[in-house]
Design an enzyme around this catalytic site. Structure first.
Site, PDB file in Angstrom:
ATOM      1  N   GLU A 110       0.812  -1.228   0.000  1.00 61.18           N
ATOM      2  CA  GLU A 110       0.000   0.000   0.000  1.00 61.18           C
ATOM      3  C   GLU A 110       0.840   1.270   0.000  1.00 61.18           C
ATOM      4  OE1 GLU A 110      -0.738  -2.626   2.013  1.00 61.18           O
ATOM      5  OE2 GLU A 110      -2.528  -3.304   0.961  1.00 61.18           O
ATOM      6  N   HIS A 151     -11.757  -5.725   8.167  1.00 62.27           N
ATOM      7  CA  HIS A 151     -12.532  -5.567   6.932  1.00 62.27           C
ATOM      8  C   HIS A 151     -13.789  -4.765   7.223  1.00 62.27           C
ATOM      9  CE1 HIS A 151     -10.058  -9.182   6.272  1.00 62.27           C
ATOM     10  NE2 HIS A 151     -10.044  -8.824   5.008  1.00 62.27           N
TER      11      HIS A 151
END
Lengths: 366, 431
Positions: free
Chosen positions: A100, A170
């Site tokens: 990322e 999540h």
């Protein structure tokens, strides 16, 4: 990678969620469209499709635009980039290595070179490895260079919010982590119509933007979406329900919870609640909220993110200062608790319709 | 059921027999070579052997001249003309003199911070001279010679260090954080290594241009190579096939941390091939070697293959004006490096031997540069700083309403309490 694999089951998970019982909200299609969109031709789209449509239009109208991230080539783990590589080619829609901070830094460089960069971070929960690039670099790029350089053509899209079973990694809503960083624009849509218009605005805005997509809505939220190119302005809140007794501010999926709580309050308390979708979290539409509270005299802010230092705190403080003489009851915040996001206890964690309803009841009875 | 069992048994037997044949092995090696190992030849071995990292040979250090500036292999001499050679020498010495003066000015409290380039002038100029003006450069902070070579003026250096109203960066960053869009040098920022994956993204954008003749070049130190962003950048550059040069200045130290505490492998160049970077290690104090390596690296990069250059050098100066390097290394070590191998001394021999330079010219040039530096220094010191309204600009492309209100608040505050803000006198008038 096994922990990421849950994303591959999200489709099944979504179905299971529907089978198991009612979702914690009911999607409410837009009742009024932004100005100028009423007469456009429309097609039924869910959120995933409207995001796909927005990116297709962006890439069609801007030859420099590229879309990249983990797994975007085959269509993405939520299918948002479906068929885009086929249409635009491997050099414009491509996978990156799994990293990322690399995705964000790479995107800054593409934008600094004058091209449009649409970077995807697979889950909002994994944006933190890119935090240094976004906060220390993207947000400060223009300022620190005296406006000689900028990365305004960067947009970072990421999934966001609860999904029923996402647990700690999540489900997160990290917007407040970024609101303390001048130089970034932060946007959260509540449905397909807003997602398409707001995402196109982000991609074309000359500032780095982070666009949070409520993943529980990817398939569940479906409505008629104008088919052509349109934008919804950043920095503007929208009143989605008018009322005279109390102002309720939310964003993302929580707008639908707020609308349901407002309806319940009308039925049981005869209270007219005004619901505002903030849409842009930074820079936020302070005046829109202030004008509403000056009329209603009461404010509740609700968001999934934990309550301490959640963005509701910023709204509450500002409104308290600007509407001191109008306030009839303390400003309340109905939010996630100050814990990591739990797996099996999600139904007790979320700021549900009834928690919001209870806050409304206490406020109007104050 | 009986028939099904027979079929299953036959299938297992088939699989087992196939797996034991050359056919299965060939298939796997082909898959590994083409998809897993970047088309490198894959091979099985029945010898149990863990590669001993300590035994892998170090990449050699490419050089053109020895420590006293003699060209060793004439075929490697780039044969610079007089004008270019003198420009190179003057750029290095001008930087050296500017460094001395600005270092002293910080000691006197006239600027807040400074970092010298002592000992590394050769790798700045050697690499910059091999690039084209359109190549986009991302720096760390010890690359002022690259800016000088590109025509960044002495005035701009001074204005940035003072943060006055004429600073291109508008006085927002500490001294040493230079940038110039006109000369394709991206403004420097303090967080280490963040510029590496950014440079890769810019290189990718350039690759997309038709008939591209532009690369990205990114400079960083050996310490910065330990950041996660370096790993990100190297890997992205290789997998996305970007026209970029990674230029690492390995000067032996990251502030007080020696390279023995920074990495355990074969320096930074040793990492290159593992990522798929085309790699060379070069004598960073040899301007000619740095020039040759960079020029060739640019040619390779333009074929969309990333290149890593590790320039071996030594940090002669303190890390910065906030550091006293005698606390962790001896003065003898520094003195020895400076005496035995200095990039300016080596190149001076190159131009002296060709009759282009002599001691008389040296004296005149030193005097001229000192005068110029001091003149620009004094001028920059006298210039006013931008009005405080400037602190609110460029956060976004336009001033958000909320931020304008904050500016108005400050205006009202300063109007009432102006006597407590003596710096107001050093600011320009309200715009």
């Amino acid at each position: 990678m096994s922990s990421r694999a849950v994303s591959l089951f999200s489709k099944c998970g979504s179905r299971i969620s529907q089978t198991r019982g009612k979702a914690h909200f009911t999607f409410q299609p837009s009742t009024t469209l932004p100005a100028g969109l009423e007469n456009l031709e429309k097609t039924k789209m869910n959120l995933m499709q409207s995001v796909n449509e927005a990116m297709r239009i962006a890439m069609e109208t801007d030859d420099s635009a590229v879309l990249f991230g983990e797994d975007v080539a085959f269509g993405g783990v939520f299918r948002c980039s479906l068929d885009l590589q086929k249409k635009f080619g491997k050099d414009r829609v491509f996978n990156t290595p799994l990293c990322e901070q690399g995705i964000a830094g790479f995107g800054i460089g593409v934008a600094a070179a004058g091209a449009t960069a649409i970077a995807e971070i697979q889950f909002g929960d994994y944006i933190f490895p890119a935090y240094d690039q976004l906060v220390n670099e993207a947000a400060k790029f223009r300022y620190r260079s005296g406006n000689q350089f900028d990365c305004g053509k960067l947009t970072v899209r990421t999934t966001w919010g609860a999904v029923g079973h996402g647990a700690l990694y999540h489900s997160q809503s990290p917007e407040a982590n970024f609101t303390h960083t001048p130089g970034l624009k932060l946007v959260v849509p509540r449905g397909p119509v807003q997602a398409k218009g707001l995402l196109l605005s982000c991609i074309r805005d000359p500032n780095p933007c982070i666009f949070f997509e409520p993943k529980i809505l990817y398939r569940l939220a479906s409505e008629d979406v104008p088919t052509g190119d349109y934008t919804i302005p950043l920095g503007q809140a929208e009143t989605v329900r008018s009322g005279k007794d109390l102002t309720l501010v939310a964003w993302g999926t929580q707008v639908h919870v707020a609308l349901e709580a407002a309806q319940l309050a009308k039925e049981k308390l005869n209270a007219d609640v005004e619901v505002i979708d903030l849409q842009t979290i930074q820079p936020w539409d302070e005046d829109h909220v202030v004008e509403s509270v000056q009329k209603t005299g009461r404010l509740i802010v609700t968001h999934e993110a934990p309550i301490s230092s959640g963005f509701g705190a910023e709204i509450a403080s500002t409104v308290q200062k600007r509407c001191f003489l109008n306030l009839e009851s303390p400003i309340d915040r109905v939010a996630g608790f100050d814990t990591p996001f739990p797996h099996v206890h999600e139904p007790f964690y979320l700021p549900t319709v009834h928690r919001v309803f209870d806050a409304i009841k206490k406020s109007v009875n104050y | 059921m009986h028939r099904a069992l027979l079929n299953a048994s036959r299938r297992v037997a088939t699989v087992r027999s196939m797996a034991s044949t050359v056919e299965g092995d060939a298939f796997r090696l082909s898959e590994y070579s083409s998809k897993y190992l970047g088309h490198r030849k894959a091979a099985f071995t029945e010898k149990l052997e863990i590669v001993n990292a300590d035994d892998t040979p170090a990449l050699p250090i490419y050089r053109v001249t020895n420590a006293v500036g003699d060209v060793i292999d004439k075929s490697q001499d780039p044969n610079f003309d007089e004008q270019t050679s003198l420009k190179m020498y003057k750029t290095m010495t001008q930087l050296n003199i500017m460094d001395r003066i600005l270092y002293d000015s910080q000691r006197q409290g006239r600027i807040s911070f400074y970092m010298t380039s002592f000992g590394e002038e050769g790798n700045h100029v050697g690499s910059a001279a091999a690039l084209e003006p359109q190549d986009l450069i991302y720096g760390q902070y010890r690359e002022a010679g690259v800016l000088l070579w590109r025509g960044y003026t002495m005035e701009n250096f001074m204005n940035q260090c003072y943060g006055n109203a004429d600073d291109l960066g508008k006085g927002r960053q500490m001294p040493m954080h230079f940038g110039t869009k006109e000369r394709n040098f991206v403004t420097i920022s303090s967080p280490l290594t963040t510029q590496l994956p950014q440079a890769v993204g810019s290189a990718y954008a350039f690759k997309q241009q038709k008939d591209n003749n532009r690369i990205a070049v990114v400079y960083f130190g050996d310490g910065a190579a330990s950041e996660g962003d370096a790993h990100a950048a190297f890997n992205f550059a290789a997998t996305l096939k970007c026209p970029i040069i990674f230029f690492c200045r390995n000067n032996g130290y990251a502030i007080s941390t020696p390279t023995s505490e920074q990495y355990g492998g074969d320096g930074i160049a040793g990492k290159g091939p593992a990522y798929g970077l085309h790699t060379i290690r070069v004598d960073g104090n040899d301007l000619l070697a740095v020039y040759n390596a960079t020029k060739e690296a640019r040619r390779v990069a333009l074929t969309n293959r990333p290149v890593l250059i590790e320039a071996m050098t030594y940090r002669l100066g303190h890390h910065s004006t906030s550091d006293d390097s005698t606390a962790y290394r001896s003065s003898d070590e520094v003195q020895t490096w400076g005496d035995k191998d200095h990039p300016i001394t080596r190149f001076k021999k190159y131009i002296t031997e060709r009759g282009w330079w002599n001691e008389e010219k040296e004296m005149e040039w030193q005097k001229e540069v000192k005068k110029r530096v001091l003149t620009e220094f004094a001028a920059a010191e006298k210039r006013k700083k931008a009005h405080y309204h400037d602190l609110f600009e460029d956060v976004y492309d336009e001033l958000p309403l909320r931020l304008r209100r904050q500016r108005d608040e400050l205006d009202a505050h300063v109007a009432e309490y102006k006597e407590h803000y003596p710096m107001l006198e050093t600011l320009q008038s309200k715009p």
